[in-house]
Design a protein around this motif. Structure first.
Motif, PDB file in Angstrom:
ATOM      1  N   TYR A  33      -6.885   8.025  -7.828  1.00  0.00           N
ATOM      2  CA  TYR A  33      -6.112   9.243  -8.024  1.00  0.00           C
ATOM      3  C   TYR A  33      -6.163  10.180  -6.827  1.00  0.00           C
ATOM      4  O   TYR A  33      -5.137  10.721  -6.423  1.00  0.00           O
ATOM      5  N   LEU A  34      -7.339  10.390  -6.282  1.00  0.00           N
ATOM      6  CA  LEU A  34      -7.497  11.245  -5.106  1.00  0.00           C
ATOM      7  C   LEU A  34      -8.329  10.484  -4.084  1.00  0.00           C
ATOM      8  O   LEU A  34      -9.554  10.519  -4.119  1.00  0.00           O
TER       9      LEU A  34
ATOM     10  N   ILE B  40       0.841  -1.195   0.000  1.00  0.00           N
ATOM     11  CA  ILE B  40       0.000   0.000   0.000  1.00  0.00           C
ATOM     12  C   ILE B  40       0.876   1.244   0.000  1.00  0.00           C
ATOM     13  O   ILE B  40       1.762   1.385   0.847  1.00  0.00           O
ATOM     14  N   THR B  41       0.614   2.135  -0.962  1.00  0.00           N
ATOM     15  CA  THR B  41       1.292   3.428  -1.008  1.00  0.00           C
ATOM     16  C   THR B  41       0.211   4.499  -1.001  1.00  0.00           C
ATOM     17  O   THR B  41      -0.744   4.433  -1.774  1.00  0.00           O
TER      18      THR B  41
ATOM     19  N   GLU C  16      -3.026  10.219  -3.817  1.00  0.00           N
ATOM     20  CA  GLU C  16      -3.023   8.973  -4.580  1.00  0.00           C
ATOM     21  C   GLU C  16      -2.885   7.766  -3.653  1.00  0.00           C
ATOM     22  O   GLU C  16      -2.016   7.726  -2.796  1.00  0.00           O
ATOM     23  N   LEU C  17      -3.761   6.790  -3.868  1.00  0.00           N
ATOM     24  CA  LEU C  17      -3.705   5.506  -3.164  1.00  0.00           C
ATOM     25  C   LEU C  17      -3.417   4.439  -4.202  1.00  0.00           C
ATOM     26  O   LEU C  17      -4.129   4.334  -5.202  1.00  0.00           O
ATOM     27  N   ARG C  18      -2.361   3.666  -3.970  1.00  0.00           N
ATOM     28  CA  ARG C  18      -1.982   2.596  -4.888  1.00  0.00           C
ATOM     29  C   ARG C  18      -1.965   1.279  -4.126  1.00  0.00           C
ATOM     30  O   ARG C  18      -1.299   1.153  -3.096  1.00  0.00           O
ATOM     31  N   LEU C  19      -2.736   0.317  -4.629  1.00  0.00           N
ATOM     32  CA  LEU C  19      -2.778  -1.029  -4.062  1.00  0.00           C
ATOM     33  C   LEU C  19      -2.121  -1.961  -5.060  1.00  0.00           C
ATOM     34  O   LEU C  19      -2.618  -2.127  -6.177  1.00  0.00           O
TER      35      LEU C  19
ATOM     36  N   PHE D  37     -12.236   6.486   0.151  1.00  0.00           N
ATOM     37  CA  PHE D  37     -13.123   6.710  -0.983  1.00  0.00           C
ATOM     38  C   PHE D  37     -12.427   7.649  -1.958  1.00  0.00           C
ATOM     39  O   PHE D  37     -11.594   8.464  -1.565  1.00  0.00           O
ATOM     40  N   GLY D  38     -12.759   7.503  -3.233  1.00  0.00           N
ATOM     41  CA  GLY D  38     -12.154   8.338  -4.262  1.00  0.00           C
ATOM     42  C   GLY D  38     -13.004   9.556  -4.561  1.00  0.00           C
ATOM     43  O   GLY D  38     -14.229   9.492  -4.531  1.00  0.00           O
ATOM     44  N   VAL D  39     -12.325  10.671  -4.832  1.00  0.00           N
ATOM     45  CA  VAL D  39     -13.010  11.882  -5.294  1.00  0.00           C
ATOM     46  C   VAL D  39     -12.521  12.186  -6.707  1.00  0.00           C
ATOM     47  O   VAL D  39     -11.422  11.789  -7.107  1.00  0.00           O
ATOM     48  N   ILE D  40     -13.316  12.866  -7.481  1.00  0.00           N
ATOM     49  CA  ILE D  40     -13.014  13.191  -8.868  1.00  0.00           C
ATOM     50  C   ILE D  40     -11.773  14.079  -8.952  1.00  0.00           C
ATOM     51  O   ILE D  40     -11.657  15.062  -8.213  1.00  0.00           O
TER      52      ILE D  40
END
Length: 166
Positions: A121-122, A14-15, A103-106, A146-149
């Motif tokens: 992305y956000l 997870i980053t 940014e969340l990267r799995l 949760f992601g936002v636009i």
């Protein structure tokens, strides 16, 4: 109201905000909800005659293992002081302050490339409660994001992606 698709990713690296938060404990889960508004008219009963996109939501739930204070500083929007007595971490900001997504990267642990990476992305941690517990002596934090636009991206690629950068 929409379709839900859930894929269990297994353990992931997870980053978040370019900070390595370590390996998830017990896997990660991503839920994608596509909300569609259906237009119906009396003539056809409940059969839709048109459908309109309302929005797509993405939610990632990760089990973080407490390995250092980066977890607190990143996901809880906190500030830590280590090495100077006393060690502490502080919380709290002004009400109404905008929470900016990062940014969340799995990256699934058993995947060699990035073909199955999920990048939001956000992403914003959705923290309405914090319950810590231990598994085999490790403190685990279950954190939903949760992601936002991201309006800086191109249409059709505003929320998240699955796969490589290239």
């Amino acid at each position: 109201m929409g379709t839900d698709n859930i894929r269990a990713l297994g353990e992931c690296e997870i980053t978040y905000n370019s900070v390595d938060l370590g390996l998830s404990k017990g896997g990660c889960e991503v839920q994608i909800t596509d909300a569609i508004h259906k237009t119906v008219i009396d003539k056809y009963g409940t059969s839709p005659v048109k459908a309109f996109e309302v929005g797509v939501e993405v939610m990632a739930t990760v089990n973080l293992v407490e390995h250092d204070w980066n977890i607190f500083e990143q996901i809880y929007r906190a500030t830590g002081t280590l090495g100077a007595a006393p060690d502490r971490i502080t919380f709290g900001s002004q009400v109404g302050e905008e929470v900016v997504g990062k940014e969340l990267r799995l990256h699934p642990r058993n995947e060699t490339g990035g073909d199955y990476d999920i990048i939001i992305y956000l992403a914003v941690p959705d923290l309405d409660q914090v319950v810590s517990f231990t598994i085999e002596g490790e403190r685990i934090y279950t954190v939903p994001f949760f992601g936002v636009i991201d309006t800086s991206r191109t249409e059709g690629d505003l929320l998240f992606r699955i796969g490589n950068d290239s």
